[in-house]
Design a protein around this motif. Structure first.
Motif, mmCIF file in Angstrom:
data_model
loop_
_atom_site.group_PDB
_atom_site.id
_atom_site.type_symbol
_atom_site.label_atom_id
_atom_site.label_comp_id
_atom_site.label_asym_id
_atom_site.label_seq_id
_atom_site.Cartn_x
_atom_site.Cartn_y
_atom_site.Cartn_z
ATOM 1 N N SER A 51 0.830 -1.203 0.000
ATOM 2 C CA SER A 51 0.000 0.000 0.000
ATOM 3 C C SER A 51 0.866 1.255 0.000
ATOM 4 O O SER A 51 2.025 1.221 0.446
ATOM 5 N N PRO A 52 0.330 2.387 -0.470
ATOM 6 C CA PRO A 52 1.096 3.642 -0.394
ATOM 7 C C PRO A 52 1.515 3.983 1.033
ATOM 8 O O PRO A 52 2.644 4.435 1.245
ATOM 9 N N ASP A 53 0.635 3.775 2.012
ATOM 10 C CA ASP A 53 1.002 4.069 3.397
ATOM 11 C C ASP A 53 2.113 3.135 3.879
ATOM 12 O O ASP A 53 3.024 3.564 4.602
ATOM 13 N N GLY A 54 2.039 1.860 3.485
ATOM 14 C CA GLY A 54 3.080 0.921 3.862
ATOM 15 C C GLY A 54 4.426 1.292 3.274
ATOM 16 O O GLY A 54 5.461 1.208 3.950
ATOM 17 N N ARG A 55 4.429 1.719 2.022
ATOM 18 C CA ARG A 55 5.689 2.129 1.384
ATOM 19 C C ARG A 55 6.245 3.382 2.037
ATOM 20 O O ARG A 55 7.458 3.488 2.266
ATOM 21 N N ALA A 56 5.384 4.333 2.372
ATOM 22 C CA ALA A 56 5.852 5.573 2.990
ATOM 23 C C ALA A 56 6.490 5.319 4.345
ATOM 24 O O ALA A 56 7.414 6.034 4.757
ATOM 25 N N ALA A 57 6.014 4.272 5.047
ATOM 26 C CA ALA A 57 6.565 3.958 6.362
ATOM 27 C C ALA A 57 7.999 3.458 6.279
ATOM 28 O O ALA A 57 8.682 3.367 7.305
ATOM 29 N N LEU A 58 8.488 3.121 5.085
ATOM 30 C CA LEU A 58 9.856 2.639 4.920
ATOM 31 C C LEU A 58 10.874 3.770 4.908
ATOM 32 O O LEU A 58 12.079 3.521 5.040
ATOM 33 N N ASP A 59 10.423 5.006 4.706
ATOM 34 C CA ASP A 59 11.335 6.146 4.571
ATOM 35 C C ASP A 59 12.061 6.418 5.895
ATOM 36 O O ASP A 59 11.453 6.313 6.967
ATOM 37 N N PRO A 60 13.336 6.788 5.861
ATOM 38 C CA PRO A 60 14.226 6.860 4.708
ATOM 39 C C PRO A 60 15.153 5.656 4.583
ATOM 40 O O PRO A 60 15.890 5.544 3.610
ATOM 41 N N ASP A 61 15.148 4.758 5.572
ATOM 42 C CA ASP A 61 16.158 3.699 5.606
ATOM 43 C C ASP A 61 15.968 2.645 4.522
ATOM 44 O O ASP A 61 16.937 2.046 4.050
ATOM 45 N N PHE A 62 14.721 2.393 4.128
ATOM 46 C CA PHE A 62 14.455 1.294 3.195
ATOM 47 C C PHE A 62 13.823 1.762 1.887
ATOM 48 O O PHE A 62 13.485 0.947 1.037
ATOM 49 N N ARG A 63 13.676 3.069 1.740
ATOM 50 C CA ARG A 63 13.061 3.626 0.535
ATOM 51 C C ARG A 63 13.424 5.091 0.441
ATOM 52 O O ARG A 63 13.474 5.803 1.439
ATOM 53 N N ASN A 64 13.669 5.543 -0.775
ATOM 54 C CA ASN A 64 13.905 6.959 -1.022
ATOM 55 C C ASN A 64 12.561 7.608 -1.340
ATOM 56 O O ASN A 64 11.956 7.297 -2.368
ATOM 57 N N PRO A 65 12.065 8.508 -0.482
ATOM 58 C CA PRO A 65 10.745 9.084 -0.734
ATOM 59 C C PRO A 65 10.675 9.930 -2.004
ATOM 60 O O PRO A 65 9.586 10.126 -2.555
#
Length: 309
Positions: A34-48
Protein backbone atom coordinates in the motif's frame (compact mmCIF):
# COMPACT_ATOMS: atom_id res chain seq x y z
CA UNK A 1 31.64 -9.57 18.96
CA UNK A 2 32.46 -7.11 16.17
CA UNK A 3 29.88 -4.90 14.46
CA UNK A 4 29.47 -7.56 11.78
CA UNK A 5 29.11 -10.57 14.10
CA UNK A 6 26.60 -11.58 16.76
CA UNK A 7 26.33 -14.62 19.01
CA UNK A 8 23.17 -16.74 19.09
CA UNK A 9 23.58 -19.52 21.62
CA UNK A 10 26.63 -21.51 20.51
CA UNK A 11 26.48 -20.14 16.95
CA UNK A 12 28.23 -17.03 15.67
CA UNK A 13 26.56 -15.18 12.80
CA UNK A 14 28.57 -12.83 10.58
CA UNK A 15 27.15 -10.64 7.84
CA UNK A 16 29.24 -10.33 4.67
CA UNK A 17 27.97 -7.71 2.23
CA UNK A 18 28.43 -8.06 -1.51
CA UNK A 19 26.53 -4.99 -2.74
CA UNK A 20 24.06 -2.36 -1.55
CA UNK A 21 22.14 0.36 -3.32
CA UNK A 22 18.83 1.38 -4.86
CA UNK A 23 17.04 -1.15 -7.09
CA UNK A 24 13.96 -0.28 -9.10
CA UNK A 25 11.12 1.05 -6.89
CA UNK A 26 9.26 -0.39 -3.93
CA UNK A 27 5.96 -0.16 -5.83
CA UNK A 28 7.47 -2.25 -8.65
CA UNK A 29 9.28 -4.69 -6.37
CA UNK A 30 6.36 -5.21 -3.98
CA UNK A 31 3.39 -4.25 -6.18
CA UNK A 32 0.80 -5.47 -3.65
CA UNK A 33 2.04 -3.04 -0.99
CA UNK A 34 0.00 0.00 0.00
CA UNK A 35 1.10 3.64 -0.39
CA UNK A 36 1.00 4.07 3.40
CA UNK A 37 3.08 0.92 3.86
CA UNK A 38 5.69 2.13 1.38
CA UNK A 39 5.85 5.57 2.99
CA UNK A 40 6.56 3.96 6.36
CA UNK A 41 9.86 2.64 4.92
CA UNK A 42 11.34 6.15 4.57
CA UNK A 43 14.23 6.86 4.71
CA UNK A 44 16.16 3.70 5.61
CA UNK A 45 14.45 1.29 3.20
CA UNK A 46 13.06 3.63 0.54
CA UNK A 47 13.91 6.96 -1.02
CA UNK A 48 10.75 9.08 -0.73
CA UNK A 49 11.81 11.25 -3.67
CA UNK A 50 11.64 8.47 -6.26
CA UNK A 51 10.31 5.40 -4.37
CA UNK A 52 13.68 3.67 -4.88
CA UNK A 53 13.87 0.29 -3.16
CA UNK A 54 16.88 0.08 -0.85
CA UNK A 55 18.50 -3.33 -1.15
CA UNK A 56 21.50 -5.21 0.19
CA UNK A 57 22.91 -8.38 -1.29
CA UNK A 58 24.67 -10.26 1.48
CA UNK A 59 25.69 -13.64 2.80
CA UNK A 60 25.43 -14.93 6.34
CA UNK A 61 28.40 -16.89 7.69
CA UNK A 62 27.56 -19.22 10.54
CA UNK A 63 30.09 -21.03 12.69
CA UNK A 64 28.39 -23.97 14.32
CA UNK A 65 29.75 -27.18 15.86
CA UNK A 66 33.18 -26.59 14.40
CA UNK A 67 32.04 -25.93 10.83
CA UNK A 68 31.86 -22.78 8.70
CA UNK A 69 28.59 -22.40 6.82
CA UNK A 70 27.67 -19.77 4.22
CA UNK A 71 23.98 -19.00 3.70
CA UNK A 72 23.32 -17.71 0.16
CA UNK A 73 26.13 -16.59 -2.08
CA UNK A 74 24.94 -13.36 -3.67
CA UNK A 75 25.01 -12.33 -7.31
CA UNK A 76 28.62 -13.14 -8.24
CA UNK A 77 31.06 -11.45 -10.58
CA UNK A 78 31.54 -11.65 -14.34
CA UNK A 79 28.08 -13.06 -15.16
CA UNK A 80 25.83 -12.38 -18.10
CA UNK A 81 22.56 -11.19 -16.59
CA UNK A 82 20.26 -9.76 -19.29
CA UNK A 83 17.27 -10.06 -16.97
CA UNK A 84 18.74 -7.49 -14.54
CA UNK A 85 21.27 -5.19 -16.24
CA UNK A 86 22.33 -3.61 -12.93
CA UNK A 87 24.10 -6.88 -12.07
CA UNK A 88 25.34 -7.75 -15.56
CA UNK A 89 29.09 -8.44 -15.40
CA UNK A 90 29.16 -7.23 -11.82
CA UNK A 91 32.48 -6.54 -10.09
CA UNK A 92 32.41 -6.55 -6.30
CA UNK A 93 34.99 -7.25 -3.56
CA UNK A 94 32.89 -10.05 -2.06
CA UNK A 95 35.78 -12.48 -1.58
CA UNK A 96 37.86 -9.73 0.01
CA UNK A 97 34.97 -8.94 2.34
CA UNK A 98 34.72 -12.62 3.19
CA UNK A 99 38.41 -12.68 4.06
CA UNK A 100 37.97 -9.60 6.24
CA UNK A 101 35.41 -11.68 8.14
CA UNK A 102 38.14 -14.27 8.72
CA UNK A 103 36.99 -16.77 6.08
CA UNK A 104 39.02 -18.05 3.15
CA UNK A 105 37.01 -19.86 0.45
CA UNK A 106 38.82 -23.08 1.35
CA UNK A 107 37.61 -22.78 4.97
CA UNK A 108 33.92 -23.17 4.09
CA UNK A 109 32.43 -26.57 4.93
CA UNK A 110 28.82 -26.01 3.80
CA UNK A 111 27.03 -23.64 1.44
CA UNK A 112 23.27 -23.24 1.80
CA UNK A 113 21.32 -21.87 -1.15
CA UNK A 114 17.89 -20.98 0.25
CA UNK A 115 16.57 -21.02 -3.32
CA UNK A 116 17.82 -20.90 -6.89
CA UNK A 117 17.65 -17.25 -7.91
CA UNK A 118 20.58 -15.36 -9.43
CA UNK A 119 21.31 -13.30 -6.29
CA UNK A 120 21.46 -16.34 -4.00
CA UNK A 121 23.70 -18.71 -5.96
CA UNK A 122 26.13 -16.37 -7.75
CA UNK A 123 29.26 -17.00 -5.72
CA UNK A 124 28.71 -20.75 -5.82
CA UNK A 125 31.27 -20.44 -8.60
CA UNK A 126 33.88 -18.06 -9.93
CA UNK A 127 35.39 -17.64 -13.37
CA UNK A 128 38.88 -19.14 -13.67
CA UNK A 129 40.57 -19.59 -17.05
CA UNK A 130 37.20 -19.08 -18.79
CA UNK A 131 35.61 -21.89 -16.74
CA UNK A 132 33.08 -21.70 -13.93
CA UNK A 133 34.69 -23.46 -10.98
CA UNK A 134 33.43 -23.89 -7.38
CA UNK A 135 34.31 -20.89 -5.22
CA UNK A 136 34.29 -23.06 -2.09
CA UNK A 137 36.15 -26.18 -3.22
CA UNK A 138 35.95 -28.05 0.09
CA UNK A 139 32.26 -27.42 0.72
CA UNK A 140 29.09 -29.40 0.23
CA UNK A 141 26.40 -27.27 -1.40
CA UNK A 142 22.89 -27.77 0.01
CA UNK A 143 20.28 -27.16 -2.70
CA UNK A 144 16.52 -27.69 -2.49
CA UNK A 145 15.79 -30.58 -4.84
CA UNK A 146 12.50 -28.97 -5.91
CA UNK A 147 14.28 -25.82 -7.11
CA UNK A 148 17.06 -27.78 -8.78
CA UNK A 149 14.43 -29.68 -10.81
CA UNK A 150 12.26 -26.62 -11.48
CA UNK A 151 15.07 -24.43 -12.83
CA UNK A 152 16.88 -27.14 -14.80
CA UNK A 153 16.50 -26.10 -18.46
CA UNK A 154 15.72 -29.71 -19.31
CA UNK A 155 12.47 -29.29 -17.39
CA UNK A 156 11.38 -25.98 -18.91
CA UNK A 157 8.31 -27.65 -20.40
CA UNK A 158 6.95 -27.95 -16.84
CA UNK A 159 7.18 -24.21 -16.18
CA UNK A 160 4.59 -21.53 -17.08
CA UNK A 161 4.54 -20.60 -20.77
CA UNK A 162 6.47 -17.60 -22.07
CA UNK A 163 4.23 -14.91 -23.59
CA UNK A 164 6.14 -11.61 -23.66
CA UNK A 165 9.61 -10.32 -24.47
CA UNK A 166 10.15 -9.71 -20.76
CA UNK A 167 9.22 -13.34 -20.07
CA UNK A 168 11.73 -14.47 -22.69
CA UNK A 169 14.52 -12.37 -21.15
CA UNK A 170 13.78 -13.79 -17.69
CA UNK A 171 13.76 -17.33 -19.03
CA UNK A 172 17.09 -16.73 -20.80
CA UNK A 173 18.48 -15.33 -17.55
CA UNK A 174 17.27 -18.39 -15.66
CA UNK A 175 19.14 -20.66 -18.06
CA UNK A 176 22.33 -18.63 -17.64
CA UNK A 177 22.06 -18.76 -13.83
CA UNK A 178 21.69 -22.53 -13.91
CA UNK A 179 24.59 -22.91 -16.34
CA UNK A 180 27.13 -20.76 -14.49
CA UNK A 181 26.11 -21.14 -10.84
CA UNK A 182 24.33 -24.48 -10.40
CA UNK A 183 25.39 -26.96 -13.10
CA UNK A 184 29.13 -26.73 -12.25
CA UNK A 185 28.33 -27.74 -8.66
CA UNK A 186 26.11 -30.62 -9.77
CA UNK A 187 28.60 -31.81 -12.39
CA UNK A 188 31.39 -32.05 -9.81
CA UNK A 189 29.24 -34.01 -7.37
CA UNK A 190 29.41 -31.27 -4.71
CA UNK A 191 25.66 -30.84 -4.23
CA UNK A 192 23.42 -32.39 -1.63
CA UNK A 193 19.84 -32.20 -2.87
CA UNK A 194 17.36 -32.22 0.00
CA UNK A 195 13.60 -32.17 0.34
CA UNK A 196 11.02 -32.24 3.16
CA UNK A 197 13.65 -31.20 5.74
CA UNK A 198 17.38 -31.44 6.33
CA UNK A 199 19.27 -31.46 9.63
CA UNK A 200 22.63 -29.72 9.40
CA UNK A 201 23.65 -30.15 13.03
CA UNK A 202 22.23 -29.83 16.53
CA UNK A 203 21.69 -26.08 16.06
CA UNK A 204 20.56 -25.79 12.43
CA UNK A 205 17.84 -27.31 10.26
CA UNK A 206 16.44 -26.55 6.83
CA UNK A 207 12.71 -26.58 6.17
CA UNK A 208 10.58 -25.85 3.09
CA UNK A 209 9.17 -22.32 2.70
CA UNK A 210 7.58 -22.53 -0.76
CA UNK A 211 6.00 -19.80 -2.83
CA UNK A 212 8.75 -17.38 -3.77
CA UNK A 213 10.13 -20.33 -5.69
CA UNK A 214 8.76 -23.88 -5.49
CA UNK A 215 11.74 -24.98 -3.41
CA UNK A 216 12.33 -21.87 -1.30
CA UNK A 217 13.55 -22.79 2.16
CA UNK A 218 14.18 -21.34 5.59
CA UNK A 219 17.16 -22.15 7.80
CA UNK A 220 16.11 -22.45 11.44
CA UNK A 221 18.61 -21.81 14.22
CA UNK A 222 17.87 -23.04 17.73
CA UNK A 223 20.70 -22.92 20.26
CA UNK A 224 20.22 -22.50 24.00
CA UNK A 225 17.46 -19.95 24.42
CA UNK A 226 18.17 -18.22 21.09
CA UNK A 227 16.15 -18.68 17.91
CA UNK A 228 16.56 -17.30 14.40
CA UNK A 229 14.92 -17.80 11.02
CA UNK A 230 17.04 -17.13 7.92
CA UNK A 231 14.15 -16.57 5.52
CA UNK A 232 15.84 -15.78 2.19
CA UNK A 233 13.39 -13.88 -0.03
CA UNK A 234 10.30 -14.60 2.01
CA UNK A 235 10.77 -10.91 2.87
CA UNK A 236 12.31 -8.57 0.31
CA UNK A 237 11.27 -5.42 2.14
CA UNK A 238 10.03 -4.50 5.64
CA UNK A 239 6.72 -3.48 4.07
CA UNK A 240 5.97 -7.22 3.82
CA UNK A 241 6.21 -7.52 7.61
CA UNK A 242 3.50 -4.92 8.10
CA UNK A 243 1.57 -6.28 5.10
CA UNK A 244 2.25 -10.04 4.87
CA UNK A 245 -0.16 -10.44 1.95
CA UNK A 246 2.11 -8.26 -0.21
CA UNK A 247 4.23 -10.44 -2.50
CA UNK A 248 7.31 -9.38 -4.39
CA UNK A 249 7.11 -9.32 -8.17
CA UNK A 250 9.39 -12.39 -8.23
CA UNK A 251 7.15 -14.76 -6.28
CA UNK A 252 6.46 -17.76 -8.52
CA UNK A 253 3.34 -18.86 -6.62
CA UNK A 254 1.68 -15.81 -4.99
CA UNK A 255 -0.92 -17.74 -3.01
CA UNK A 256 1.66 -20.11 -1.56
CA UNK A 257 4.11 -17.27 -0.86
CA UNK A 258 1.51 -15.38 1.20
CA UNK A 259 0.61 -18.46 3.22
CA UNK A 260 4.28 -19.21 3.94
CA UNK A 261 4.96 -15.60 4.95
CA UNK A 262 2.06 -15.53 7.41
CA UNK A 263 3.10 -18.89 8.84
CA UNK A 264 6.74 -18.03 9.43
CA UNK A 265 6.08 -14.51 10.74
CA UNK A 266 3.62 -16.06 13.18
CA UNK A 267 6.24 -18.60 14.25
CA UNK A 268 8.82 -15.85 14.73
CA UNK A 269 6.43 -13.75 16.81
CA UNK A 270 5.47 -16.74 18.97
CA UNK A 271 9.04 -17.88 19.63
CA UNK A 272 10.88 -14.55 19.72
CA UNK A 273 13.08 -15.68 16.84
CA UNK A 274 15.33 -13.20 15.11
CA UNK A 275 14.12 -12.86 11.50
CA UNK A 276 17.04 -12.66 9.06
CA UNK A 277 16.01 -11.79 5.49
CA UNK A 278 18.41 -11.84 2.58
CA UNK A 279 18.14 -8.23 1.44
CA UNK A 280 17.43 -5.85 4.31
CA UNK A 281 20.02 -3.06 4.62
CA UNK A 282 20.27 -1.17 7.91
CA UNK A 283 20.96 -3.63 10.73
CA UNK A 284 19.68 -6.46 8.58
CA UNK A 285 17.68 -8.54 11.06
CA UNK A 286 15.07 -8.01 13.77
CA UNK A 287 12.41 -9.68 15.89
CA UNK A 288 8.73 -9.29 15.01
CA UNK A 289 5.54 -8.90 17.01
CA UNK A 290 1.87 -8.86 16.08
CA UNK A 291 0.49 -5.48 15.06
CA UNK A 292 -3.01 -5.14 13.65
CA UNK A 293 -3.47 -7.36 10.60
CA UNK A 294 0.28 -7.79 10.24
CA UNK A 295 3.47 -7.53 12.25
CA UNK A 296 6.05 -4.94 13.18
CA UNK A 297 9.82 -5.08 13.53
CA UNK A 298 11.52 -4.46 16.86
CA UNK A 299 14.72 -5.36 18.70
CA UNK A 300 17.01 -4.93 15.70
CA UNK A 301 20.16 -7.07 15.72
CA UNK A 302 23.35 -5.21 16.68
CA UNK A 303 24.96 -5.55 13.26
CA UNK A 304 26.75 -2.49 11.93
CA UNK A 305 24.09 -0.76 9.78
CA UNK A 306 24.38 -0.73 6.00
CA UNK A 307 23.67 2.73 4.60
CA UNK A 308 22.15 2.96 1.13
CA UNK A 309 22.50 6.38 -0.51
Amino acid sequence: MSGDTIQLGDVTVTRVVEWSGPVSTVSAFVPDSSPDGRAALDPDFRNPADDAYHCAIQSWVLRSEGRTIVIDTGAGNDRERPQIPLFDHLKTPFLENLRLAGVEPEDVDLVVNTHVHYDHVGWNTRLENDEWTPTFPNARYLLPRVDRDYFDPENEHRRPPVHTDADRVRRQGSRLVFADSVAPILDRGLATLWEDSHTIDGNLTLAPAPGHTPGSSVLKLSSGTDRALFVGDLLHSPVQVAEPAANSCFCENPVEARATRYRLLGEAADTGALVVPAHFPGRGAAEVRKSGAGYELHNWAPFEPIRVN
